[in-house]
Write a protein that holds these residues in place. Structure first.
Motif, short mmCIF file in Angstrom:
data_model
loop_
_atom_site.label_atom_id
_atom_site.label_comp_id
_atom_site.label_asym_id
_atom_site.label_seq_id
_atom_site.Cartn_x
_atom_site.Cartn_y
_atom_site.Cartn_z
N SER A 212 0.83 -1.19 0.00
CA SER A 212 0.00 0.00 0.00
C SER A 212 0.87 1.25 0.00
N ILE A 213 0.36 2.32 -0.59
CA ILE A 213 0.99 3.64 -0.54
C ILE A 213 -0.09 4.67 -0.23
N HIS A 214 0.15 5.49 0.78
CA HIS A 214 -0.79 6.56 1.11
C HIS A 214 -0.03 7.88 1.16
N VAL A 215 -0.68 8.94 0.72
CA VAL A 215 -0.05 10.26 0.68
C VAL A 215 -0.85 11.25 1.49
N GLY A 216 -0.15 12.02 2.33
CA GLY A 216 -0.72 13.23 2.90
C GLY A 216 -1.46 13.13 4.21
N GLU A 217 -1.66 11.94 4.72
CA GLU A 217 -2.38 11.82 5.98
C GLU A 217 -1.48 12.17 7.16
N ASN A 218 -2.06 12.62 8.22
CA ASN A 218 -1.30 12.91 9.44
C ASN A 218 -1.11 11.64 10.25
N GLU A 219 0.10 11.47 10.78
CA GLU A 219 0.37 10.29 11.60
C GLU A 219 -0.43 10.37 12.90
N ASP A 245 9.80 2.74 11.99
CA ASP A 245 10.42 3.76 12.82
C ASP A 245 9.39 4.22 13.86
N GLY A 246 9.74 5.21 14.62
CA GLY A 246 8.84 5.69 15.67
C GLY A 246 7.71 6.52 15.13
N LEU A 247 6.90 5.96 14.24
CA LEU A 247 5.76 6.67 13.67
C LEU A 247 4.71 6.88 14.76
N SER A 248 4.18 8.05 14.81
CA SER A 248 3.25 8.40 15.88
C SER A 248 2.00 7.52 15.85
N GLY A 249 1.77 6.80 16.96
CA GLY A 249 0.57 5.98 17.10
C GLY A 249 0.66 4.59 16.51
N ILE A 250 1.80 4.23 15.88
CA ILE A 250 1.88 2.93 15.21
C ILE A 250 1.82 1.77 16.18
N LYS A 251 2.49 1.90 17.32
CA LYS A 251 2.53 0.81 18.30
C LYS A 251 1.13 0.50 18.82
N GLU A 252 0.37 1.52 19.13
CA GLU A 252 -0.98 1.33 19.65
C GLU A 252 -1.90 0.72 18.59
#
Length: 413
Positions: A212-219, A245-252
């Motif tokens: 998948s590729i997504h553009v422009g969304e906020n992390e 990497d430490g993408l905001s909210g990815i772990k949750e």
């Protein structure tokens, strides 16, 4: 290994072909390559006109020299300019009184009669801007293609992109990588930074696949949960390890969407985030010391190495090692794997080669005119980069066997 020679197609020169060439030389007084191109363009125009005349006869139901009681009849010609790989060409398109004639050899509103569309898309895939493509077409073929036309051609990709983004996926992926690359995009006259979030999977057969590729969304956790749920909706049932990497909210988000999946902090990004605090003179020595952490035999030895490296460099670079302690719970899953599996996970060779293609877009285009233009460029760049992805990862049989033991019952035999 002896390479097989490519076969070369040789055109057989018959007596008939020799006569045609002789007539061309006499008729057009050919002396240069440009003369040959002009002659071929003229012949192409005449051939197309004859074919349209034949189409008109079939449309009206009678030949040009015949009489007919039909209320529809020929009504002269209309000039039309089309562009070909040999340059611009002016055609005389036959007309009928009722304007019901629809030529097929060159359709109404068709401006190009060569593989120009494919050439434009190929240049777009290499990161060229619409202006650069327009200039190139003019230099090579001698005709102008507006930037608007080039955008229209590449817009034909949008349905294909949507279809690709919604295609069914495999039900299990041993490893999935998530990464982000930032681009400058113009939005209502304002230039802003947008991220392209790329999700790449390693399948059970060991092959790389951009999911998948997504553009422009906020992390955010909400964004990542939506992205992971999209994978589930497309058929993904289970993932063993997600490396990011430490993408905001990815772990949750991972803990909700795939509760049995392990989140592995990307070691390459971890190293980069550390070395940005270190000047050039100490980077090599510092990087060597960091290897003692992530290449340790087990988690206990890795933690000891972490404390040792921190103590060694603390006075000179007090902030450098803080993230290793903050992220230790997401770094330590790697210690349970062998060197072969670790190499797949922490070297990120799988995604770095893809990112090289994406970074090339940044070098070639300082600003994208829209987020849609960025998505088209990323899509084409992805397909250019993945053409070579025909073989499974090296030593995949051994690596997959280890995954099967580590995650018993979750991977197919």
């Amino acid at each position: 290994m002896v390479k097989e020679k490519k076969s070369v197609h040789r055109i057989q020169m018959t007596e008939g072909k020799h006569q045609i060439i002789k007539q061309l030389l006499q008729e057009y007084n050919i002396e240069t390559v440009a003369d040959i191109q002009a002659a071929l363009r003229d012949l192409l125009g005449s051939t197309i006109k004859d074919m349209m005349e034949a189409e008109m006869e079939q449309h009206l139901g009678y030949q040009k020299s015949e009489r007919s009681d039909s209320d529809d009849y020929r009504n002269g010609y209309k000039k039309k300019t089309v562009n070909t790989s040999m340059g611009s060409l002016e055609l005389d398109v036959p007309q009928d009184r009722k304007s019901t004639f629809e030529p097929q050899i060159v359709k109404k509103r068709q401006k190009y009669i060569s593989e120009i569309d494919q050439k434009i898309i190929a240049m777009y895939a290499r990161g060229m801007t619409t202006r650069q493509i327009s200039d190139t077409l003019y230099e090579i073929y001698g005709f102008e293609a507006s930037e608007g036309f080039i955008s229209d051609v590449t817009d034909k990709l949008l349905p294909k992109i949507e279809e690709w983004q919604n295609r069914p996926l495999e039900d299990v992926y041993p490893v999935v990588f998530i990464d982000a690359i930032h681009y400058s995009v113009r939005d209502n006259g304002i230039i802003r930074k947008l991220a392209a979030y790329v999700i790449l999977g390693i399948s059970c057969s060991g092959r790389k696949e951009v999911l998948s590729i997504h553009v422009g969304e906020n992390e955010s956790a909400k964004f990542w949960l939506s992205s992971l749920n999209e994978l589930k909706n497309r058929g993904v049932r289970d993932i063993m390890v997600i490396c990011a990497d430490g993408l905001s909210g990815i772990k949750e988000a991972i803990s909700v969407a795939f509760p049995k999946t392990e989140y592995q902090r990307c070691i390459v990004h971890q190293i980069r985030n550390t070395l940005k605090y270190v000047p050039e003179k100490d980077r090599k020595a510092f990087a060597r010391d960091l290897k003692t952490i992530y290449q340790a035999a087990n988690e206990e030895d890795g933690r000891k190495a972490l404390d040792h490296v921190t103590a060694k460099w603390q006075d000179k670079y007090p902030r450098a090692m803080k993230r290793w302690y903050d992220n230790w719970d997401a770094i330590c899953p790697i210690f349970k794997f062998s060197a072969e599996v670790r190499k797949v996970i922490y070297t990120t060779d799988a995604i770095e080669s893809l990112n090289a293609s994406y970074r090339k877009l940044n070098r070639q285009r300082s600003v994208f005119p829209s987020d849609q233009a960025l998505l088209k460029a990323l899509y084409l760049s992805t397909f250019e980069a993945t053409k070579k992805w025909t073989m499974p990862l090296r030593n995949w049989g051994v690596i997959y066997g280890e995954f099967q033991i580590m995650y018993e019952g979750r991977l197919p035999d």
